[in-house]
Design an enzyme around this catalytic site. Structure first.
Site, short mmCIF file in Angstrom:
data_model
loop_
_atom_site.label_atom_id
_atom_site.label_comp_id
_atom_site.label_asym_id
_atom_site.label_seq_id
_atom_site.Cartn_x
_atom_site.Cartn_y
_atom_site.Cartn_z
N SER D 44 0.96 -1.29 -0.10
CA SER D 44 -0.05 -0.08 0.11
C SER D 44 0.78 1.19 0.03
CB SER D 44 -0.87 -0.18 1.22
OG SER D 44 -2.02 1.07 1.19
N SER D 73 -1.90 -3.93 -0.29
CA SER D 73 -2.73 -2.84 -0.78
C SER D 73 -4.08 -2.65 -0.04
CB SER D 73 -2.94 -3.14 -2.30
OG SER D 73 -4.16 -2.44 -2.77
N SER D 74 -4.49 -1.42 0.52
CA SER D 74 -5.69 -1.38 0.96
C SER D 74 -6.82 -2.09 0.33
CB SER D 74 -6.09 0.25 1.20
OG SER D 74 -5.96 0.79 0.02
N HIS D 94 -6.39 -3.32 -10.67
CA HIS D 94 -7.03 -1.95 -10.23
C HIS D 94 -6.50 -0.77 -10.54
CE1 HIS D 94 -9.83 0.89 -8.43
NE2 HIS D 94 -9.02 1.23 -7.40
N HIS D 96 -7.15 4.05 -11.63
CA HIS D 96 -8.18 4.93 -11.83
C HIS D 96 -7.67 5.52 -13.19
CE1 HIS D 96 -9.17 5.70 -7.25
NE2 HIS D 96 -9.24 4.52 -7.49
N ASP D 119 -12.94 -7.18 -29.83
CA ASP D 119 -11.84 -8.08 -29.89
C ASP D 119 -11.39 -8.70 -28.56
OD1 ASP D 119 -11.47 -8.15 -32.46
OD2 ASP D 119 -10.09 -6.40 -32.57
N HIS D 168 -16.39 5.12 -8.82
CA HIS D 168 -15.00 4.84 -8.39
C HIS D 168 -13.93 4.63 -9.70
CE1 HIS D 168 -12.26 2.38 -5.22
NE2 HIS D 168 -11.54 2.60 -6.14
N TYR D 226 -6.85 -16.02 -34.79
CA TYR D 226 -5.89 -14.85 -34.66
C TYR D 226 -4.64 -15.42 -34.19
CZ TYR D 226 -4.03 -10.09 -33.36
OH TYR D 226 -3.26 -9.12 -33.19
#
Lengths: 232, 232, 232, 232
Positions: D44, D73-74, D94, D96, D119, D168, D226
């Site tokens: 964190s 990490s929190s 995760h 932002h 895709d 979020h 592909y």
């Protein structure tokens, strides 16, 4: 001849690339030696990776090449018209930088929305008339210069070093080739902010004349106190 | 004197450039030594490529230069007014960063639309009043500080380290010069997100107070559990 | 065999990455040897960091691999259909570059809004029909080529080196693989400007045919006077 | 222990920074060893410049630290809830990131507008419910995981490796930590395109199910053709 001017003009052109205002061989910067009546300008269609001071073309005020092996920028006649009419300027710059160009494409002057704009440009960035059929068919580049000059009938080019040519893009200028590029960089920044402001609100309302005066005049003219050149 | 502070302030200023918040000589960061009552600040009109710790100017709380050969930032009086009124802050930062500035230009506070915002700023980023004629004509930079302080009559500057000066741009602050720059970087990010949110929907609805509390308070204050400084 | 072509096609593919038009293994560029009837194309699913001239796959006009250890791009059948029908082109490029793709996603042709566009593309960038169920289910990539060719029933591909496949993205072409990438880079620039123009005004009005003619024809065709290849 | 996993997770975290998805210490990536029931995750509040494999924290499925000197990490409880419920995934990410986050802030799923989206993601990127007061007050991070899992009641997480947590930001996943970052990079790209599409037209109409099927299935599942892993 004029090695210093050619070098300055070359460096100013390379600044266009470094500041992300041009790709490929787009854009051009020139500088003038007022005493000799000679303009140094980028050669036409040469990419920035291949640009050297030796390749900068020298032309007289009629556009005749006086030194250099290459064709000068196809926009040379526009530059010359600006030098002939805006007597204090020493450099001219033309780009298709993204955000300035969209205002030209939208045929809208850029309103003065904040102090970033007011620090450099004393009011809205003006837009030329849309060029007429006969202005386009013949002497297009010279006529581009003429519509710019007409746009400045009541505007002081020393206080407004930028214009948007309708449906085309910006021309900027300054005391030197380097300063004309600074005008182009700041114009692009101001144009981006104004476009993004349009996302936030429909009608764009200019700042007050007091704030415009304060910011423009604290950086320019006899009472300026920004920077190191004047005592505070 | 105050070599460490001058060095920290120099580094914080250079962070502005590295984070893309400024071009040319735009923007300025300062830091304060509260005990001595001395503020270290960027010299006016100096580009970031030429900035060194030696060139950082020291001024007292009245703005008189106590060390340095150059003029301090023309915005020094604004910084001093913030230090005088926001007693816990140790650094102040001013930029014209693109996205924060457009909210200032649009004269709109930045609504708290998500947890990215809530992690740093405890509510909407406030906007100052539009400055009045007499505030602009005389002592403009000092008055800029005063309208900011008035904006914070009912807001805690420790929980809201940013403000938008109407038609101008952001000022941010923090415990140190470096932290004031972090506030500026995150403000720019939050401002960009909020502008892009405006593309997606007309009305911008703030997040709930529970979510705001949760995110702000898990990072700040006595019960914070983000990061390494507290046991989880 | 065809070492020069493979090398050119490899370099052209790497230009896609350098110009920010692709991420991961997205996009593909090919080049053709018209005499031998052989096409050199990027291998499928290979990231640009791992791309070398040796890995470029050679296929004949029926798509059969004639050299190379890897599968050719899954879009090979589209490239071949373009080479079969647009007889002057020497290179084909496909990307999902952000701004060109959003016009394809919005199912809108890109209007010619300014001279930046007119310098390269002689009119609006066309959009294909939305592909039908049976065109998607079987021989999808070949049918993608066919809907592009149908779109050019009344358009000269030499004057319009780009198309938007509806809901998908752009294909571009040119005299060489390298030129097909230049078309893609400029298309992306033009698409960004047109999108940002849409922010400034609802209705997008194309430039006049005179200005379009002037700019396209001063750069292309027998009377072109831009650049160094013609006397001015 | 688990040196390879810790190294992979460290590299995946650093990819977040290199791809411009995070600033400062924002974001986090984890990877799981399913046999041992141990998850490796970013510590964190540690910035990416200071991140090393040694600093990656190992936790068991209850979140207890089994190796490492730092707090995990929190958001660890969210990661664990995803691992418990999405049994095929090996990595969780995760961020932002700007464009994905604005859709989360606008509380809108990202419609599938083109083949770039198809895709990778088999349909619209889902949005969670807005979290309730009691879900925020206590066990916030665990409850964030729970609202994600509820969102996937009728969605296969293997075909949809991304979600938007309302107000979020995004969580993404994949077979490995590295693949969870690829999902995040592509999600950001897809989100940017969809936002810009919103500039071009008010209503955003998804692509047809045939085109979605074609593009998703030519890259994924038993009939994919592909890339290099299958014969064509």
């Amino acid at each position: 001849m004029l090695e210093q001017l050619k070098n300055d003009v070359c460096q100013a052109n390379l600044q266009l690339k470094r500041n992300g205002l041009v790709i490929y061989s787009w854009g051009n910067v020139s500088g003038i030696d007022r005493e000799k009546g000679i303009v140094a300008i980028k050669p036409s269609g040469v990419s920035y990776d291949e640009l050297t001071a030796e390749r900068i073309v020298l032309v007289d005020m009629n556009g005749a090449v006086v030194e250099g092996d290459m064709n000068p920028s196809s926009d040379t006649a526009t530059h010359l018209e600006l030098y002939r009419n805006f007597e204090n300027i020493g450099g001219v710059c033309h780009t298709h930088s993204t955000n300035a160009t969209i205002w030209a494409q939208a045929c809208r002057p850029i309103p003065c929305l904040g102090t970033t704009h007011a620090d450099y440009f004393y009011g809205d960035i003006p837009l030329t008339e849309i060029m007429k059929h006969e202005e386009i068919i013949e002497d297009y580049e010279l006529n581009t210069g003429k519509v710019i000059v007409e746009t400045f009938a009541d505007i002081d080019p020393d206080q407004m070093p930028a214009v948007l040519v309708a449906n085309h893009g910006p021309f900027t200028w300054g005391a030197t080739a380097d300063k004309s590029v600074e005008s182009a960089v700041v114009l692009e920044q101001v144009a981006e902010m104004a476009m993004k402001c349009a996302v936030l609100k429909g009608e764009l309302k200019p700042i007050t004349s007091e704030l415009l005066d304060k910011h423009y005049l604290r950086k320019h003219g006899k009472d300026a106190y920004y920077g190191q050149s004047k005592g505070k």
